[in-house]
Design a protein around this motif. Structure first.
Motif, PDB file in Angstrom:
ATOM      1  N   PHE A 439       0.834  -1.200   0.000  1.00  0.00           N
ATOM      2  CA  PHE A 439       0.000   0.000   0.000  1.00  0.00           C
ATOM      3  C   PHE A 439       0.873   1.255   0.000  1.00  0.00           C
ATOM      4  N   ALA A 440       1.951   1.234   0.806  1.00  0.00           N
ATOM      5  CA  ALA A 440       2.877   2.374   0.840  1.00  0.00           C
ATOM      6  C   ALA A 440       3.533   2.581  -0.510  1.00  0.00           C
ATOM      7  N   LEU A 441       3.844   1.486  -1.196  1.00  0.00           N
ATOM      8  CA  LEU A 441       4.433   1.575  -2.533  1.00  0.00           C
ATOM      9  C   LEU A 441       3.476   2.287  -3.485  1.00  0.00           C
ATOM     10  N   PHE A 442       2.208   1.922  -3.420  1.00  0.00           N
ATOM     11  CA  PHE A 442       1.190   2.564  -4.259  1.00  0.00           C
ATOM     12  C   PHE A 442       1.091   4.052  -3.936  1.00  0.00           C
ATOM     13  N   ILE A 443       1.123   4.403  -2.641  1.00  0.00           N
ATOM     14  CA  ILE A 443       1.043   5.802  -2.225  1.00  0.00           C
ATOM     15  C   ILE A 443       2.211   6.605  -2.793  1.00  0.00           C
ATOM     16  N   ASN A 444       3.401   6.030  -2.748  1.00  0.00           N
ATOM     17  CA  ASN A 444       4.583   6.739  -3.240  1.00  0.00           C
ATOM     18  C   ASN A 444       4.515   6.969  -4.743  1.00  0.00           C
ATOM     19  N   ILE A 445       4.003   6.003  -5.461  1.00  0.00           N
ATOM     20  CA  ILE A 445       3.852   6.170  -6.906  1.00  0.00           C
ATOM     21  C   ILE A 445       2.859   7.291  -7.205  1.00  0.00           C
ATOM     22  N   GLN A 446       1.769   7.326  -6.455  1.00  0.00           N
ATOM     23  CA  GLN A 446       0.776   8.385  -6.636  1.00  0.00           C
ATOM     24  C   GLN A 446       1.347   9.754  -6.274  1.00  0.00           C
ATOM     25  N   SER A 447       2.188   9.812  -5.252  1.00  0.00           N
ATOM     26  CA  SER A 447       2.815  11.084  -4.869  1.00  0.00           C
ATOM     27  C   SER A 447       3.724  11.594  -5.982  1.00  0.00           C
ATOM     28  N   ALA A 448       4.457  10.689  -6.607  1.00  0.00           N
ATOM     29  CA  ALA A 448       5.322  11.079  -7.714  1.00  0.00           C
ATOM     30  C   ALA A 448       4.502  11.616  -8.888  1.00  0.00           C
ATOM     31  N   ARG A 449       3.397  10.972  -9.169  1.00  0.00           N
ATOM     32  CA  ARG A 449       2.526  11.435 -10.263  1.00  0.00           C
ATOM     33  C   ARG A 449       1.951  12.813  -9.943  1.00  0.00           C
ATOM     34  N   ALA A 450       1.555  13.010  -8.682  1.00  0.00           N
ATOM     35  CA  ALA A 450       0.997  14.303  -8.282  1.00  0.00           C
ATOM     36  C   ALA A 450       2.011  15.420  -8.467  1.00  0.00           C
ATOM     37  N   SER A 451       3.257  15.172  -8.075  1.00  0.00           N
ATOM     38  CA  SER A 451       4.309  16.172  -8.223  1.00  0.00           C
ATOM     39  C   SER A 451       4.524  16.522  -9.693  1.00  0.00           C
ATOM     40  N   LYS A 452       4.511  15.529 -10.523  1.00  0.00           N
ATOM     41  CA  LYS A 452       4.725  15.758 -11.961  1.00  0.00           C
ATOM     42  C   LYS A 452       3.552  16.535 -12.564  1.00  0.00           C
ATOM     43  N   PHE A 453       2.327  16.205 -12.172  1.00  0.00           N
ATOM     44  CA  PHE A 453       1.151  16.895 -12.701  1.00  0.00           C
ATOM     45  C   PHE A 453       1.113  18.345 -12.236  1.00  0.00           C
ATOM     46  N   ILE A 454       1.527  18.611 -10.983  1.00  0.00           N
ATOM     47  CA  ILE A 454       1.576  19.994 -10.498  1.00  0.00           C
ATOM     48  C   ILE A 454       2.546  20.809 -11.342  1.00  0.00           C
ATOM     49  N   PHE A 455       3.713  20.213 -11.625  1.00  0.00           N
ATOM     50  CA  PHE A 455       4.704  20.916 -12.447  1.00  0.00           C
ATOM     51  C   PHE A 455       4.138  21.221 -13.832  1.00  0.00           C
ATOM     52  N   GLN A 456       3.456  20.248 -14.418  1.00  0.00           N
ATOM     53  CA  GLN A 456       2.864  20.470 -15.736  1.00  0.00           C
ATOM     54  C   GLN A 456       1.813  21.576 -15.675  1.00  0.00           C
ATOM     55  N   GLY A 457       1.034  21.580 -14.591  1.00  0.00           N
ATOM     56  CA  GLY A 457      -0.034  22.563 -14.468  1.00  0.00           C
ATOM     57  C   GLY A 457       0.464  23.987 -14.353  1.00  0.00           C
ATOM     58  N   ILE A 458       1.633  24.187 -13.736  1.00  0.00           N
ATOM     59  CA  ILE A 458       2.125  25.557 -13.515  1.00  0.00           C
ATOM     60  C   ILE A 458       3.150  26.006 -14.542  1.00  0.00           C
ATOM     61  N   SER A 459       3.656  25.089 -15.375  1.00  0.00           N
ATOM     62  CA  SER A 459       4.734  25.474 -16.287  1.00  0.00           C
ATOM     63  C   SER A 459       4.425  25.216 -17.760  1.00  0.00           C
ATOM     64  N   TYR A 460       3.518  24.301 -18.052  1.00  0.00           N
ATOM     65  CA  TYR A 460       3.210  23.985 -19.448  1.00  0.00           C
ATOM     66  C   TYR A 460       2.188  24.984 -19.997  1.00  0.00           C
ATOM     67  N   PRO A 461       2.121  25.134 -21.311  1.00  0.00           N
ATOM     68  CA  PRO A 461       1.037  25.917 -21.912  1.00  0.00           C
ATOM     69  C   PRO A 461      -0.321  25.330 -21.526  1.00  0.00           C
ATOM     70  N   LEU A 462      -1.352  26.171 -21.526  1.00  0.00           N
ATOM     71  CA  LEU A 462      -2.663  25.773 -21.035  1.00  0.00           C
ATOM     72  C   LEU A 462      -3.195  24.513 -21.704  1.00  0.00           C
ATOM     73  N   GLU A 463      -3.026  24.426 -23.033  1.00  0.00           N
ATOM     74  CA  GLU A 463      -3.574  23.276 -23.748  1.00  0.00           C
ATOM     75  C   GLU A 463      -2.859  21.971 -23.389  1.00  0.00           C
ATOM     76  N   GLN A 464      -1.609  22.059 -22.930  1.00  0.00           N
ATOM     77  CA  GLN A 464      -0.878  20.860 -22.485  1.00  0.00           C
ATOM     78  C   GLN A 464      -1.084  20.593 -20.998  1.00  0.00           C
ATOM     79  N   ALA A 465      -1.236  21.646 -20.220  1.00  0.00           N
ATOM     80  CA  ALA A 465      -1.388  21.470 -18.769  1.00  0.00           C
ATOM     81  C   ALA A 465      -2.744  20.870 -18.426  1.00  0.00           C
ATOM     82  N   ILE A 466      -3.766  21.202 -19.197  1.00  0.00           N
ATOM     83  CA  ILE A 466      -5.107  20.650 -18.927  1.00  0.00           C
ATOM     84  C   ILE A 466      -5.579  19.946 -20.192  1.00  0.00           C
ATOM     85  N   PRO A 467      -5.277  18.657 -20.329  1.00  0.00           N
ATOM     86  CA  PRO A 467      -5.690  17.919 -21.523  1.00  0.00           C
ATOM     87  C   PRO A 467      -7.208  17.901 -21.659  1.00  0.00           C
ATOM     88  N   ALA A 468      -7.662  17.907 -22.893  1.00  0.00           N
ATOM     89  CA  ALA A 468      -9.111  17.874 -23.161  1.00  0.00           C
ATOM     90  C   ALA A 468      -9.682  16.512 -22.779  1.00  0.00           C
TER      91      ALA A 468
END
Length: 468
Positions: A439-468
């Motif tokens: 379960f902890a392994l799953f949590i850590n994988i999700q935390s890594a994904r969250a960090s990556k998505f936050i970075f995309q949301g604040i640094s990528y162009p709008l159309e890439q940060a929020i996929p349709a």
């Protein structure tokens, strides 16, 4: 049918190579993550710990020899972890205490992994050669981090390397410097070239850092060096050297004071009343006020932001700083987060380790082997003193818990293991721990994904940060 002995050897190899992999965690730096110097290496550390801990459970069930032994140091660490859990529950924000924030990743979840890391190391590796290999791998990783910090032309990595900050970098390097020192003295042959070269690299990275040396790390290293030299004179010198040891201590302290005063701080006196050191004084004052309000159990891990706002000093912006989420002093930091209960349990970990090493020193028969306990004793002092000015991140936490596991190996001789009671471990309890680990392994994988998505949301162009 698989041979049980071969299966146990396979478990052992997975744990061994997983440990080596963990020691390279400080090298991990991925720019397209939110807080790239912190999140990727912490997630990597926790995921690999999850894997080797799961394998360790299988090994411990199969062979009682590898089950945890209740040494005084292990008990002290267990009490400290229990204090962190208790004070986080009674704190002002348990959710933040458990998960922490991406900027620090120092909550209970990380401490559970650090304790599991210690438990695996102290239970599995029982031979000196195994520990020499582990420390050598850590030294190699430290060399690579040092070269990156010294040679990088990028602004964000210059001076701090893959750790991103010269203070965190210096704290991490101090551990590997002492690992290299004790192996340089205690081992023979061509390996001494490697350890001697590593020692020079670490000293160069501390004293000739492109961003300038870290005062806390360099000053504490000088004090640790004094302790090491005087300790050698006292425990292995002749009668004349033993008599001269106290005078040598006084002389070295005076010499060190003169060097610090006339070289390091000649142009910029080290004074808490001066800016930027004034910011530390203000933050320590806030930390002291916060501790007095919740003296016994503190505010909980990672919750200094609450009393910081409550006791905010408007003078702070004058120093050039406006925000602190840590007290930048290990004593006050621990007291604010865990109160006197957490502080005493934290100091008990150091006290237990120091007492064990002091008891070991008179038992050393060979001069070269004296460097090992004496070096680890000096390292504990250096680490504690430099933390009076900064705080831990995953790289220094990792090497600190590695050091504690090694000290536990030193002060609990393996031939006396039969006198230590092994912790019972039934297949059911191991299975339950296995489920929690997955379960902890799953949590850590999700935390890594969250960090990556936050970075995309604040640094990528709008159309890439929020996929349709």
């Amino acid at each position: 049918m698989v041979n049980k002995e071969k299966l146990q050897k396979t478990y052992f190899k997975i744990i061994e190579w997983g440990t080596y992999a963990i020691l390279f965690a400080p090298l991990i730096f991925i720019q397209d993550y939110f807080f790239p110097f912190v999140v990727p290496k912490t997630i990597f550390f926790r995921i690999v710990v999850d894997i080797i801990f799961a394998v360790y459970l299988l090994l411990a069930v199969a062979n009682p020899r590898y089950r945890p032994r209740m040494s005084f140091l292990t008990i002290a660490l267990s009490v400290f972890l229990g204090a962190l859990v208790l004070t986080s529950i009674t704190g002002v924000n348990f959710e933040r205490s458990f998960w922490s924030v991406f900027e620090r990743m120092g909550g209970l979840l990380t401490f559970f992994h650090l304790f599991a890391f210690y438990l695996v190391l102290s239970s599995v590796f029982k031979e000196r050669q195994q520990w020499e290999r582990i420390l050598s791998v850590s030294i190699l990783a430290g060399i690579l981090v040092s070269f990156y910090a010294l040679l990088s032309q990028e602004i964000i990595t210059r001076g701090g390397g893959t750790l991103g900050n010269s203070s965190f970098f210096s704290a991490y390097i101090l551990f590997n410097l002492f690992f290299a020192l004790i192996l340089l003295i205690s081992k023979a042959g061509l390996w001494r070239i490697f350890y001697g070269s590593a020692l020079l690299v670490f000293l160069a990275s501390l004293f000739f850092n492109p961003l300038g040396f870290t005062k806390g790390a360099v000053s504490s290293l000088g004090i640790g060096a004094v302790l090491f030299v005087v300790g050698y004179m006292f425990f292995f010198g002749n009668k004349s050297l033993k008599r001269a040891a106290p005078f040598a201590l006084i002389l070295l302290v005076l010499l060190g004071t003169l060097i610090v005063k006339n070289f390091y701080f000649q142009d910029k006196p080290f004074d808490l009343r001066n800016i930027p050191d004034r910011s530390r004084q203000i933050t320590w004052k806030i930390g002291w006020q916060a501790w007095q309000e919740r003296f016994w159990l503190g505010w909980g891990l990672e919750n200094f932001n609450v009393p910081f706002i409550k006791y905010y000093d408007p003078e702070l912006p004058i120093t050039g700083d406006i925000w602190y989420d840590r007290v930048h002093n290990i004593v006050l930091d621990t007291a604010v987060s865990s109160g006197i209960v957490g502080l005493l349990s934290y100091l008990a970990v150091f006290g237990t380790a120091v007492w064990g090493l002091l008891k070991l020193l008179p038992q050393i028969a060979e001069r070269k082997n004296l460097a090992i306990p004496l070096g680890m004793l000096s390292l504990l002092l250096v680490y504690f003193l430099q933390n009076l000015w900064v705080f831990d991140m995953i790289s220094s936490y990792l090497t600190f818990f590695l050091s504690l596991a090694f000290i536990n190996f030193l002060i609990c001789p393996q031939e006396k293991e039969n006198k230590q009671k092994a912790v019972p471990l039934s297949p059911f309890s191991a299975g339950l721990l296995m489920v929690l680990t997955v379960f902890a392994l799953f949590i850590n994988i999700q935390s890594a994904r969250a960090s990556k998505f936050i970075f995309q949301g604040i640094s990528y162009p709008l159309e890439q940060a929020i996929p349709a």
